[in-house]
Write an enzyme that holds these catalytic residues in place. Structure first.
Site, mmCIF file in Angstrom:
data_model
loop_
_atom_site.group_PDB
_atom_site.id
_atom_site.type_symbol
_atom_site.label_atom_id
_atom_site.label_comp_id
_atom_site.label_asym_id
_atom_site.label_seq_id
_atom_site.Cartn_x
_atom_site.Cartn_y
_atom_site.Cartn_z
ATOM 1 C CD GLU A 161 -1.787 -2.131 1.884
ATOM 2 O OE1 GLU A 161 -2.868 -2.795 2.426
ATOM 3 O OE2 GLU A 161 -0.532 -2.456 2.283
ATOM 4 C CE1 TYR A 464 -2.612 -4.111 9.157
ATOM 5 C CE2 TYR A 464 -4.057 -5.326 10.090
ATOM 6 C CZ TYR A 464 -3.825 -4.460 9.007
ATOM 7 O OH TYR A 464 -4.746 -3.901 8.322
#
Length: 960
Positions: A161, A464
């Site tokens: 991303e 994460y």
């Protein structure tokens, strides 16, 4: 001969000559750069080109299988035997299909995504010819490989991303891999009406932002000569959707040739080892996760784009809020209603200070006790409700003799806290570091994506950050336990690794808890590497992770009771001390002392415990003094960001990854304000919440919103069909929309007036609703698109024009004297011209005024910042305030004045329609032009006044 063909991608094919209309339109595009010369020209597009910006639209109707789209952005595709299309520069039909094209009109390209025109516009158009091709819905979108991709066997292109993540991973993998960023989503629902079409099996219209074409072009160019395309977006629904859109868009452009294999890989931490392990276990795209994304996206779209027009018509100053934002706003407004309706109650408590008559130790043995029984009755909170009763109790205590009645010592364990998930990290960062939820997530994202250490290696410091899972990998647990033994000793590590379980229902989304990727990256080692705020957040995560694998803390508590001779009066004193610190030891060097015992008021626990432990049963006590304390019950506190996140989590509303954006939307739309970390609803927000609760009860119902989240989890687990979920909800929601659209505005105003009457009219003089102007009319509540969105006016309008208009603070620079509430004007003194300087309390704030009110003359007025008490403003303060607003200087770019103004919440700087607040810790006299320009260009600056955002009327061509 001028070649007019132009393409975003490198693939080219021989095509029939463009029509004259196409050539004319391309000539026009050279004169107007907003029109792309490779677009598909139709009657429909020509009629719409002057009204919409250039976008690319595609249309999803079936996502069960991944197949190719035929027409996008003016490109047509021929379908080969393997289902892969080729990009053509114009949407022109092949000669053998021209005959069918003249006889038959197809509404869209049938595929996973199909191109369509806006049905609302089609009603204004006559017949139009659209080039489309049928696609075999059973064809798979590319070839996925399950073979390990590390060590490399050929060139691979990996898409992530962000740029930061791409740079870090590129260093790990070497030249055989090219890591490129997608910059988030490459395609999203078109931000216009009818982008989700329930009547067409919930088909969706997607648009590609102009910036995404550049990123797609880079990926397409990198695929030249590549063997594998690896999609490595985040391991959640959004990440699965990003991967799906990238593959489909590249497929549409013919960028995926027969020799390219596709792979989806996921990792939960950005370290070299985790990346390489992920590459050894590629998989296909998880269709269930993508379906859950589609269901959530469609659901939020349907709610927003159907409620918004209603709010614009019924409450002109208000915008819509999404599904989760509506429930969060309802929580805040319901709490405000509880506060408004709260009635305080008086109660008293009694305390006594004792010491021993016989001093066995040289130390001071004074201790405090509180009354628990009186007249042989156990006291509750409201047993003593008046000062007279308290004095009577106090006199009887003073006349009694007390001795030790009983002693009780108990052992208590304090268990270590669980590791962080997204919501608990946001809560602790708010409570201990004063970080907002959005700021916490921004800092955590930087720590996750990677930081360059002193040795020059860039590594992700934490795992994460969007997770519901509490478990930690076995390898990480082993490293944590090893560090605890080395740093604190064998006694501090838990005998067996604790197992933590979360409420997450879908194992595919149960990521690890938030933890450091390498527990040996101590916070002290990162000082100077991380900025101050990032280091504080990392320290919080590191200490919490270590503590969760440590032994519980052992506490010793003592409770001593004292009584008079007949034991009709009893008092109690208690204290505790730490026998074994256990997990609390890790917090001794941490600023945020999480997990420590907070029962005391900050006094020394060990000393208090020693004093009580020195007592013996039947010891006589000397009463030093008594004290009766008056209390009043307090209303429930307003939510802070931390407490609201915890409440949303407890109710099962939303997901941790949505909480920060939820709060940001509520603040950006002026539905709530944040003062001293407390969320207070604006009346605009209360109006919206009341309207939604009255007409769309499901949207604000806590249990319903939580049930939707459960159903979305079921979709991601493959239990529930996403279209079935949408269909069940849409039938009820559409009925509510139809009903609410028929309600006239005056009924909405009456409903709000009835609900908030005390708030609206309670501040009027004598609380009278009689019109002070005409004396015949009655003051009523009305909505407006100006100011705060509402005003109080006379029901005899237009004959009587009296009204009280409430405005935003930025637009209300000068206090208005509509109604003076409370105290009479206070004369502070006279200025050098012998004019009166008055202090007044108006409808909006306290303000100073130079001179008296006279007909046809408006005196100089200035709001007093930060003041709630009339007595706190002096004549010198007032004279200084009356200099505001004043021009600091002219802006160096346009020569317009830069003005400093005073408002009730502080000072602000204004340049044209841009306003920035002066920080509270900065004096307004210290603001220079350079500092003013810096504040005006900062993130906190915003535009106010005038019309809403104007959208440029650029020309639009929609690919049909």
């Amino acid at each position: 001969m001028i070649q007019f063909q132009r393409s975003f991608f490198t693939t080219t094919t021989t095509t029939p000559s463009p029509s004259l209309r196409n050539l004319m339109f391309q000539l026009r595009s050279f004169r107007n750069p907003l029109i792309s010369p490779h677009v598909n020209v139709t009657n429909f597009a020509l009629q719409r080109c002057n009204r919409f910006p250039f976008r690319s639209f595609s249309f999803i109707s079936n996502v069960t299988n991944f197949t190719a789209l035929k027409t996008v952005n003016g490109f047509g595709f021929r379908i080969s035997a393997n289902g892969i299309g080729r990009s053509l520069p114009f949407s022109s039909a092949t000669p053998e299909k021209k005959k069918n094209k003249q006889k038959k009109k197809e509404s869209s390209s049938v595929s996973t995504s199909k191109e369509t025109q806006d049905s609302s516009a089609s009603t204004r158009l006559k017949k139009k010819e659209v080039n489309s091709c049928q696609v075999d819905l059973e064809k798979q979108l590319g070839k996925f490989t399950g073979k390990p991709l590390y060590p490399p066997v050929g060139k691979s292109v990996m898409v992530v991303e962000s740029v930061t993540k791409a740079k870090v991973i590129q260093r790990y993998l070497g030249d055989m891999y090219e890591v490129l960023p997608s910059y988030g989503h490459v395609r999203d629902l078109a931000s216009r009406s009818e982008s989700v079409r329930p009547d067409d099996d919930f088909s969706m219209v997607w648009e590609v932002p102009s910036s995404a074409w550049t990123h797609l072009k880079s990926i397409n160019a990198a695929l030249s000569g590549a063997n594998n395309l690896i999609l490595a977006s985040d391991p959640d629904r959004e990440g699965e959707a990003i991967a799906w859109h990238i593959i489909e868009m590249l497929q549409q452009q013919g960028a995926l040739h027969n020799n390219i294999f596709l792979a989806r890989v996921v990792f939960h931490e950005i370290t070299e080892q985790s990346i390489k392990i992920a590459l050894q276990a590629p998989r296909e795209i998880n269709v269930n996760l993508f379906h859950a994304y589609l269901a959530r996206r469609a659901l939020d779209y349907l709610i927003g784009f159907n409620i918004s027009p209603l709010l614009w018509r019924k409450l002109p100053s208000c915008q819509s809020v999404g599904r989760v934002q509506s429930a969060a706003l309802s929580l805040i407004c319901d709490r405000e209603l509880e506060i408004d309706q709260f009635k305080p109650k008086e109660y008293w408590t009694m305390e006594a200070m004792f010491n021993m008559k016989e001093q066995r130790l040289t130390k001071d043995l004074t201790f405090l006790a509180h009354l628990t029984h009186f007249n042989s009755n156990k006291l509750n909170q409201f047993s003593i409700t008046s000062g007279r009763e308290a004095r009577d109790v106090e006199s009887k205590i003073n006349s009694a003799e007390f001795r030790v009645v009983s002693m009780k010592i108990s052992k208590v364990q304090s268990n270590p806290p669980t590791p962080y998930i997204t919501s608990t990290l946001q809560q602790d960062a708010a409570n201990k570091l004063n970080f907002s939820a959005s700021h916490t997530m921004a800092l955590a994202q930087k720590l996750y994506e990677g930081v360059e250490l002193r040795n020059g290696i860039t590594v992700g410091l934490i795992t994460y950050i969007r997770t519901d899972g509490l478990h930690i990998s076995d390898e990480a647990v082993a490293n944590i336990r090893s560090l605890i033994i080395e740093s604190y000793g064998h006694n501090f590590v838990a005998q067996s690794p604790p197992q933590y379980f979360s409420k997450v229902k879908n194992e595919q989304e149960a990521h690890e808890a938030i933890r450091p990727t390498n527990i040996r990256n101590l916070p002290s080692m990162l000082a100077g590497v991380l900025d101050e705020e990032s280091l504080k957040l990392y320290t919080l995560i590191w200490s919490r992770t270590v503590s969760c694998q440590m032994e519980p803390a052992n506490l010793e508590k003592i409770q001593v009771e004292f009584g008079n001779v007949d034991r009709s009066i009893m008092l109690r004193s208690s204290s505790s001390r730490v026998e074994f610190p256990g997990y609390q030891e890790v917090f001794t060097d941490i600023v945020t002392e999480a997990g420590r015992d907070r029962d005391s008021d900050g006094s020394n626990h060990d000393l208090a415990f020693e004093v009580l432990n020195s007592l013996k049963k039947e010891d006589l006590l000397h009463l030093v003094q008594t004290g009766a304390r008056q209390h009043h019950t307090q209303p429930p506190p307003r939510y802070s960001e931390a407490s609201l996140v915890k409440k949303l989590e407890d109710l099962g509303i939303g997901r941790p990854s949505t909480y920060a954006s939820t709060l940001k939307v509520l603040k950006d739309r002026n539905y709530v304000t944040v003062n001293n970390r407390v969320l207070s609803p604006e009346f605009r927000g209360r109006m919206v919440s009341a309207f939604l609760s009255h007409h769309f009860s499901e949207v604000t119902d806590y249990s319903f919103t939580a049930d939707i989240e459960t159903e979305l989890d079921n979709v991601s687990a493959g239990i529930t069909k996403w279209k079935g979920l949408l269909g069940d909800y849409w039938m009820r929601f559409k009925s509510n929309c139809d009903h609410a659209s028929d309600i006239p505005i005056y009924q909405v105003e009456k409903m709000l007036e009835k609900k908030f009457g005390d708030f609206l009219f309670g501040s009027l003089p004598n609380k009278s609703r009689s019109c002070p102007s005409c004396t015949e009319g009655t003051l009523i509540f009305k909505v407006t698109r100006f100011g705060s969105g509402y005003f109080i006016g006379c029901d005899q309008h237009p004959r009587c024009k009296f009204h009280i208009l409430y405005g935003d603070e930025e637009k209300e620079d000068t206090p208005q004297p509509n109604i003076t509430i409370g105290e009479e004007p206070k004369l502070l003194g006279f200025n050098s011209s012998n004019e009166k300087v008055l202090l007044k309390r108006g409808s909006y704030a306290i303000y100073v005024q130079l001179g008296e009110d006279r007909k046809g003359h408006t005196p100089k007025r200035t709001t007093v910042p930060y003041v709630k008490d009339l007595e706190s403003t002096t004549l010198e303060d007032a004279l200084a305030l009356l200099q505001y607003p004043f021009t600091l200087a002219k802006h160096p770019e346009d020569g317009r004045p830069v003005i400093i103004k005073a408002a009730k919440d502080g000072y602000s700087i204004r340049h044209r329609s841009t306003i920035a607040h002066v920080p509270k810790n900065m004096k307004s006299s210290a603001v220079t032009l350079e500092k003013a320009l810096e504040l005006l260009s900062g993130e906190d600056a915003r535009n106010v006044g005038g019309p809403h955002k104007r959208y440029s009327r650029v020309k639009d061509v929609e690919a049909l």
